[in-house]
Scaffold this motif. Structure first.
Motif, mmCIF file in Angstrom:
data_model
loop_
_atom_site.group_PDB
_atom_site.id
_atom_site.type_symbol
_atom_site.label_atom_id
_atom_site.label_comp_id
_atom_site.label_asym_id
_atom_site.label_seq_id
_atom_site.Cartn_x
_atom_site.Cartn_y
_atom_site.Cartn_z
ATOM 1 N N MET A 127 -6.739 37.809 -19.313
ATOM 2 C CA MET A 127 -5.974 38.870 -20.173
ATOM 3 C C MET A 127 -6.511 38.754 -21.349
ATOM 4 O O MET A 127 -6.859 39.781 -21.962
ATOM 5 C CB MET A 127 -4.854 38.680 -19.877
ATOM 6 C CG MET A 127 -4.008 38.917 -18.483
ATOM 7 S SD MET A 127 -4.496 40.461 -17.777
ATOM 8 C CE MET A 127 -4.047 40.467 -16.018
ATOM 9 N N LEU A 128 -6.597 37.692 -22.215
ATOM 10 C CA LEU A 128 -6.963 37.808 -23.341
ATOM 11 C C LEU A 128 -8.404 37.906 -23.917
ATOM 12 O O LEU A 128 -8.596 38.435 -24.833
ATOM 13 C CB LEU A 128 -6.389 36.229 -24.074
ATOM 14 C CG LEU A 128 -5.159 35.646 -24.187
ATOM 15 C CD1 LEU A 128 -4.885 34.310 -24.646
ATOM 16 C CD2 LEU A 128 -4.218 36.938 -24.940
ATOM 17 N N SER A 129 -9.363 37.683 -22.844
ATOM 18 C CA SER A 129 -10.723 38.094 -22.968
ATOM 19 C C SER A 129 -11.110 39.558 -22.500
ATOM 20 O O SER A 129 -11.999 39.819 -22.764
ATOM 21 C CB SER A 129 -11.578 36.987 -22.199
ATOM 22 O OG SER A 129 -11.464 37.241 -20.755
ATOM 23 N N VAL A 138 -1.009 30.201 -13.722
ATOM 24 C CA VAL A 138 -1.125 29.738 -15.002
ATOM 25 C C VAL A 138 -2.731 29.411 -15.526
ATOM 26 O O VAL A 138 -3.126 29.411 -16.574
ATOM 27 C CB VAL A 138 -0.594 28.299 -14.859
ATOM 28 C CG1 VAL A 138 -0.906 27.391 -16.125
ATOM 29 C CG2 VAL A 138 0.702 28.587 -14.786
ATOM 30 N N PHE A 175 -4.523 33.869 -15.846
ATOM 31 C CA PHE A 175 -3.880 34.817 -16.423
ATOM 32 C C PHE A 175 -4.212 34.817 -17.958
ATOM 33 O O PHE A 175 -4.775 35.889 -18.333
ATOM 34 C CB PHE A 175 -2.262 34.673 -16.421
ATOM 35 C CG PHE A 175 -1.436 35.830 -16.935
ATOM 36 C CD1 PHE A 175 -1.754 36.961 -16.372
ATOM 37 C CD2 PHE A 175 -0.929 35.674 -18.067
ATOM 38 C CE1 PHE A 175 -0.999 38.056 -16.966
ATOM 39 C CE2 PHE A 175 -0.399 36.720 -18.826
ATOM 40 C CZ PHE A 175 0.008 38.015 -18.052
ATOM 41 N N GLN A 176 -3.830 33.861 -18.619
ATOM 42 C CA GLN A 176 -4.328 33.832 -19.966
ATOM 43 C C GLN A 176 -5.718 34.148 -20.331
ATOM 44 O O GLN A 176 -5.996 35.074 -21.059
ATOM 45 C CB GLN A 176 -3.795 32.639 -20.620
ATOM 46 C CG GLN A 176 -2.251 32.781 -21.162
ATOM 47 C CD GLN A 176 -1.855 31.820 -22.117
ATOM 48 O OE1 GLN A 176 -2.427 30.602 -22.092
ATOM 49 N NE2 GLN A 176 -1.214 31.919 -23.199
ATOM 50 N N PRO A 177 -6.921 33.425 -19.724
ATOM 51 C CA PRO A 177 -8.000 33.617 -20.084
ATOM 52 C C PRO A 177 -8.523 34.758 -19.806
ATOM 53 O O PRO A 177 -9.286 35.444 -20.626
ATOM 54 C CB PRO A 177 -8.816 32.492 -19.291
ATOM 55 C CG PRO A 177 -7.834 31.427 -19.105
ATOM 56 C CD PRO A 177 -6.534 32.286 -19.138
#
Length: 168
Positions: A37-39, A30, A33-35
């Motif tokens: 993958m998105l970056s 949590v 993962f997002q930071p």
């Protein structure tokens, strides 16, 4: 709840560390993962065999703390099962960090009560018992951990203040 059960003696140290390791493994993706993958974050490793070996036993990961996401890279390295072409075991990642961070709501409390990080005041005379006790707690419970340490503790992000310092 796990910490409370541990604090009143209803959970053994070993079981408490197993429960908190499960919590960490559940919450870690949590956080990163997002930071990552998105970056489009890419991690380069010059010795994948060493990193894979570090995930099998207690290890110490030293970093210069050259960015604001070094801690996230540490969490990623401990959580990942496949790094730099190597199969790795998931290992609990702990941090050595400034004691004041342990008072920070939510993140600091989580790192103190769940992750059992080592919080130091930067005085070895004062910190030695804390460090020793923390390491012994994990050894007695036979819980492996990758301990992440940034001894320099300075992030250079080339703000006007940093550029002024570099040219001075």
């Amino acid at each position: 709840p796990a910490w409370l059960l541990y604090a009143i003696g209803l959970l053994s140290n070993r079981l408490y560390l197993k429960v908190t390791t499960w919590i960490i493994n559940f919450t870690t993706p949590v956080v990163f993962f997002q930071p990552m993958m998105l970056s489009g974050t890419k991690i380069y490793c010059n010795d994948a065999n060493l990193l894979a070996e570090c995930s099998r036993t207690d290890s110490l990961l030293l970093a210069n703390h050259g960015s604001r996401i070094d801690w996230m890279i540490g969490m990623f390295c401990g959580f990942s099962r496949y790094l730099a072409g190597q199969t790795c075991e998931r290992i609990r990642v702990g941090f050595v960090c400034e004691a004041i961070l342990g008072f920070m709501p939510i993140v600091g409390w989580y790192r103190k009560l769940v992750a059992n990080d080592i919080f130091v005041w930067r005085s070895f005379k004062q910190d030695a018992p804390t460090i020793t006790n923390n390491i012994e707690t994990f050894h007695k419970a036979e819980t492996n951990r990758m301990l992440f340490l940034s001894p320099e503790g300075v992030v250079v992000d080339f703000s006007p203040k940093d550029v002024e310092y570099i040219h001075a």
